[in-house]
Structure formats: structure tokens, C-alpha cells
Design a protein around this motif. Structure first.
Motif, short mmCIF file in Angstrom:
data_model
loop_
_atom_site.label_atom_id
_atom_site.label_comp_id
_atom_site.label_asym_id
_atom_site.label_seq_id
_atom_site.Cartn_x
_atom_site.Cartn_y
_atom_site.Cartn_z
N GLN A 182 -33.97 3.95 -7.58
CA GLN A 182 -34.76 5.12 -7.99
C GLN A 182 -36.23 4.84 -7.71
O GLN A 182 -36.79 3.90 -8.27
N ARG A 224 -38.56 9.76 -15.35
CA ARG A 224 -38.26 11.04 -14.69
C ARG A 224 -38.68 12.22 -15.59
O ARG A 224 -39.17 13.22 -15.09
N ARG A 225 -38.50 12.09 -16.88
CA ARG A 225 -38.86 13.16 -17.83
C ARG A 225 -40.37 13.25 -18.03
O ARG A 225 -40.94 14.33 -18.05
N HIS A 226 -41.04 12.10 -18.20
CA HIS A 226 -42.45 12.09 -18.60
C HIS A 226 -43.43 11.79 -17.48
O HIS A 226 -44.62 12.05 -17.62
N ALA A 243 -34.77 7.16 -16.60
CA ALA A 243 -34.61 8.53 -17.10
C ALA A 243 -35.87 8.98 -17.85
O ALA A 243 -36.32 10.12 -17.71
N TRP A 244 -36.46 8.07 -18.64
CA TRP A 244 -37.69 8.40 -19.37
C TRP A 244 -38.83 8.71 -18.40
O TRP A 244 -39.56 9.68 -18.58
N ASP A 246 -32.17 3.76 -18.82
CA ASP A 246 -32.87 4.57 -19.83
C ASP A 246 -34.35 4.71 -19.46
O ASP A 246 -34.93 5.78 -19.61
#
Length: 147
Positions: free
Chosen positions: A7, A135-137, A132-133, A129
Motif C-alpha cells: 500500500q 487511508r481514512r485520515h 487503514a487509518w 490497521d
């Protein structure tokens, strides 16, 4: 078998980085010939990105009379640059974006890099995790660039 997933987290671009008080008088964008006339600050190869290490190695190979010092770690590297001891060549995400003492000067030949993370595919893990964090923030903006 084990399957890995990559990623990408951050894109970056390489710059000549120096203190705003250093007094760089060469051309903009910065050429390799300009760098040959300056004192350079390199980052120890055990700390820097492979692309930065390759660039530092090519400079020492191609510019025989190069004047440079090597910082042993990231803190020393940024402090040496901020103190005006020389010019570093690094990606914009390597130096602290809140350090307003530094100026990033574009290079004549654009060099880009990225930072990413490899995780086990389809497995729950702290690394997954974290990705993913991010990607969100998102990640904080990199250093402002002097044009």
C-alpha cells in the motif's frame, strides 16, 4: 503460501535542502554542477531511503572533489541542515514540515520516490490497521517548497 500486499502511503520529490540562511548562490533549479561547488550533508546509508543512498553514492562517484559530511541519524541530519552547515539532497517527506528554517530547492532532474507498507494480504494486523487509518485520515502535508 504467503501473499503480500503493498500500500503506497506517500509520494515525494527530491530537493536540494538547506537553511534559509545558508546563502545558496547557484542556479534554480539546482544542477549537479551547482552541487559540486557546495558543501553537502549526506545521511548515513543505514538511515536513508535506497533512492537517497543511490543519489549520494552517484554524487561521490561522479564529482571527484566533492566536499561533504555524513550525519549519523535523522536528528543530526536536520540539525546540520538547519545550522547552515551544507546542503542535503532528500525527498520532501524526509525533513520535518514544521521546520520553517529550511528551504527546498527543486532539482534540474526531477527525482521522485514513495513510502509504502507491505502487509500480509487478507490478515488482520497492526500494520493493516495503520494503513487503514492512514487511508481514512491521510498524512500531514510535506514541507513547503521554494519556487
Amino acid at each position: 503460501g504467503i501473499t503480500l500486499s503493498y500500500q503506497k502511503l506517500l509520494d515525494g520529490r527530491f530537493y536540494a535542502v538547506c537553511s534559509k540562511h545558508y546563502g545558496y548562490a547557484g542556479s534554480r533549479p539546482v544542477t549537479m554542477q551547482d552541487l559540486a561547488k557546495e558543501r553537502l550533508i549526506f545521511l548515513d546509508n543505514s538511515w536513508c531511503l535506497p533512492k537517497q543512498n543511490a543519489l549520494q553514492s552517484s554524487l561521490t562517484r561522479d564529482l571527484s572533489s566533492l566536499d561533504y559530511a555524513v550525519a549519523n541519524n535523522m536528528t543530526d541530519y536536520e540539525q546540520m541542515l538547519s545550522a547552515g552547515l551544507g546542503i542535503g539532497i532528500c525527498a520532501d517527506f524526509v525533513v520535518d514540515p514544521s521546520n520553517d528554517e529550511l528551504e527546498l530547492l527543486p532539482l534540474e532532474n526531477e527525482i521522485t520516490d514513495e513510502i509504502g507498507m507491505v502487509t500480509l494480504k487478507n490478515r488482520k494486523s497492526p500494520a493493516a490497521d495503520f494503513v487503514a487509518w492512514v487511508r481514512r485520515h491521510g498524512l500531514p502535508a510535506t514541507h513547503p517548497v521554494a519556487e
